[in-house]
Design a protein around this motif. Structure first.
Motif, mmCIF file in Angstrom:
data_model
loop_
_atom_site.group_PDB
_atom_site.id
_atom_site.type_symbol
_atom_site.label_atom_id
_atom_site.label_comp_id
_atom_site.label_asym_id
_atom_site.label_seq_id
_atom_site.Cartn_x
_atom_site.Cartn_y
_atom_site.Cartn_z
ATOM 1 N N ASP A 127 49.634 42.314 42.628
ATOM 2 C CA ASP A 127 50.662 42.605 41.639
ATOM 3 C C ASP A 127 50.669 41.570 40.513
ATOM 4 O OD1 ASP A 127 51.739 44.905 42.953
ATOM 5 O OD2 ASP A 127 52.691 43.566 44.404
ATOM 6 N N GLY A 172 47.009 48.847 32.782
ATOM 7 C CA GLY A 172 48.201 49.332 33.453
ATOM 8 C C GLY A 172 47.992 50.690 34.094
ATOM 9 N N ARG A 173 47.346 51.599 33.372
ATOM 10 C CA ARG A 173 47.071 52.931 33.919
ATOM 11 C C ARG A 173 46.086 52.849 35.083
ATOM 12 N NH1 ARG A 173 47.973 57.463 30.879
ATOM 13 N NH2 ARG A 173 47.266 58.514 32.780
ATOM 14 N N ARG A 219 45.748 50.355 37.181
ATOM 15 C CA ARG A 219 46.503 49.878 38.357
ATOM 16 C C ARG A 219 47.336 51.008 38.945
ATOM 17 N NH1 ARG A 219 49.548 44.396 37.729
ATOM 18 N NH2 ARG A 219 47.882 43.611 39.060
ATOM 19 N N GLN A 220 48.018 51.753 38.100
ATOM 20 C CA GLN A 220 48.856 52.861 38.581
ATOM 21 C C GLN A 220 48.035 53.904 39.295
ATOM 22 O OE1 GLN A 220 50.799 55.049 35.469
ATOM 23 N NE2 GLN A 220 52.346 55.910 36.835
ATOM 24 N N ARG A 221 46.884 54.234 38.750
ATOM 25 C CA ARG A 221 46.027 55.270 39.347
ATOM 26 C C ARG A 221 45.547 54.845 40.720
ATOM 27 N NH1 ARG A 221 41.119 57.433 35.798
ATOM 28 N NH2 ARG A 221 42.902 58.421 34.733
ATOM 29 N N ARG A 227 47.051 52.771 42.727
ATOM 30 C CA ARG A 227 48.169 52.562 43.656
ATOM 31 C C ARG A 227 48.809 53.875 44.044
ATOM 32 N NH1 ARG A 227 50.266 47.342 43.507
ATOM 33 N NH2 ARG A 227 48.508 45.925 43.227
ATOM 34 N N ASP A 228 48.693 54.874 43.195
ATOM 35 C CA ASP A 228 49.369 56.160 43.406
ATOM 36 C C ASP A 228 48.336 57.197 43.810
ATOM 37 O OD1 ASP A 228 50.819 58.428 43.462
ATOM 38 O OD2 ASP A 228 51.513 58.355 41.387
#
Length: 287
Positions: A246, A277-278, A280-282, A284-285
């Protein structure tokens, strides 16, 4: 860490997985392709590995076979095996890899890497197989933690054995790069301090070679110019940090040699096609 350890850490995502498979008589099992590296360990008996392309591989007790590209293949009984009615015990599994920007070492690996039991100087592979077999035969407290660690060791040992054997045969490419003291010292410097403002001259000094000689030798072994690899490695390390931590963008940017989050984000998007940022989101999700 050393370069090979760094490469494996950068490629890997998640934990290795494996299942014990017991077969007897006439049998056949298909393995579909997946985005990782597969492996099989023959704990007892013998079998045949039939790849989609290439020659059939005969596997005996203690053998390990790695399918680095996760290609489709089949395991089947070996009609020539005379052991206990053809009874065969296998450990089959895989390692999840980040295929979005695979390390160039991965591209040099063959479709299958076969390590026969007790092969020459690579006794570490046999030792890992022996330990895995012991844990599976007699599970004890801590086995669930031991198995992933032993599987990680198995991957490193098999890759190290392949690199050493290919280097001894004079194979060009990454086996040469990792075995060459000059190129290896430059690679180690890059991996040890990716944030340093590396130049070809500075890396050439690490290798004790002139700028021109170093640049030519590095590109021939690694497959790309030195500073191209520096940038590639910086952004690979950044992607790994984005997936696994994180940590804010500013510290990540500094860790891999960018003076501002904006400069880092621009470089990252240019290489990965998506903002940090995208990204990391991709990762993690799952959705």
């Amino acid at each position: 860490m050393d370069v090979l350890s760094d490469v494996v850490a950068a490629m890997r995502t998640g934990s290795p997985f494996a299942n014990r498979e017991d077969r007897e008589g006439v049998w056949l099992t298909h393995f579909e392709p997946f985005a990782g590296a597969g492996f099989h360990v023959v704990l007892r008996g013998a079998c045949l590995l039939v790849p989609e392309e290439g020659p059939t591989v005969r596997l005996g007790a203690g053998d390990v076979v790695l399918t680095p590209h996760g290609t489709r293949h089949t395991l089947t009984d070996d009609p020539g095996h005379a052991g206990a009615q053809g009874a065969t015990a296998l450990l089959c599994g895989g390692y999840e890899l980040d295929r979005s920007r695979p390390h160039p070492l991965l591209g040099t690996l063959p479709e299958t890497i076969h390590r026969p039991s007790g092969t020459g100087r690579h006794q570490d592979v046999s030792a890992a197989v022996s330990l895995l077999g012991a844990e599976l035969r007699n599970p004890r407290p801590g086995t669930d933690a031991a198995l992933p660690t032993l599987l990680d060791l198995l991957l490193l040992y098999v890759l190290r054995a392949w690199i050493e054997d290919e280097s001894a045969r004079g194979t060009t490419g990454w086996p040469t790069a990792l075995a060459d003291p000059a190129i290896g010292s430059a690679l180690h410097a890059i991996h040890d301090d990716p944030a340093k403002p590396w130049t070809v001259e500075a890396l050439g000094k690490k290798a004790n070679l002139s700028r021109a000689t170093f640049s030519r030798r590095f590109a021939a072994a690694v497959g790309e110019p030195p500073l191209t690899y520096v940038t590639w490695w910086r952004l690979t390390v950044a992607a790994q940090l984005l997936r696994s931590s994180d940590t804010a963008l500013a510290p990540i940017a500094q860790h891999v040699g960018y003076h501002s989050p904006f400069a880092f984000a621009t470089a990252f998007k240019r290489e990965h096609g998506i903002s940090p940022g995208r990204y990391r989101q991709r990762h993690r999700d799952p959705s």
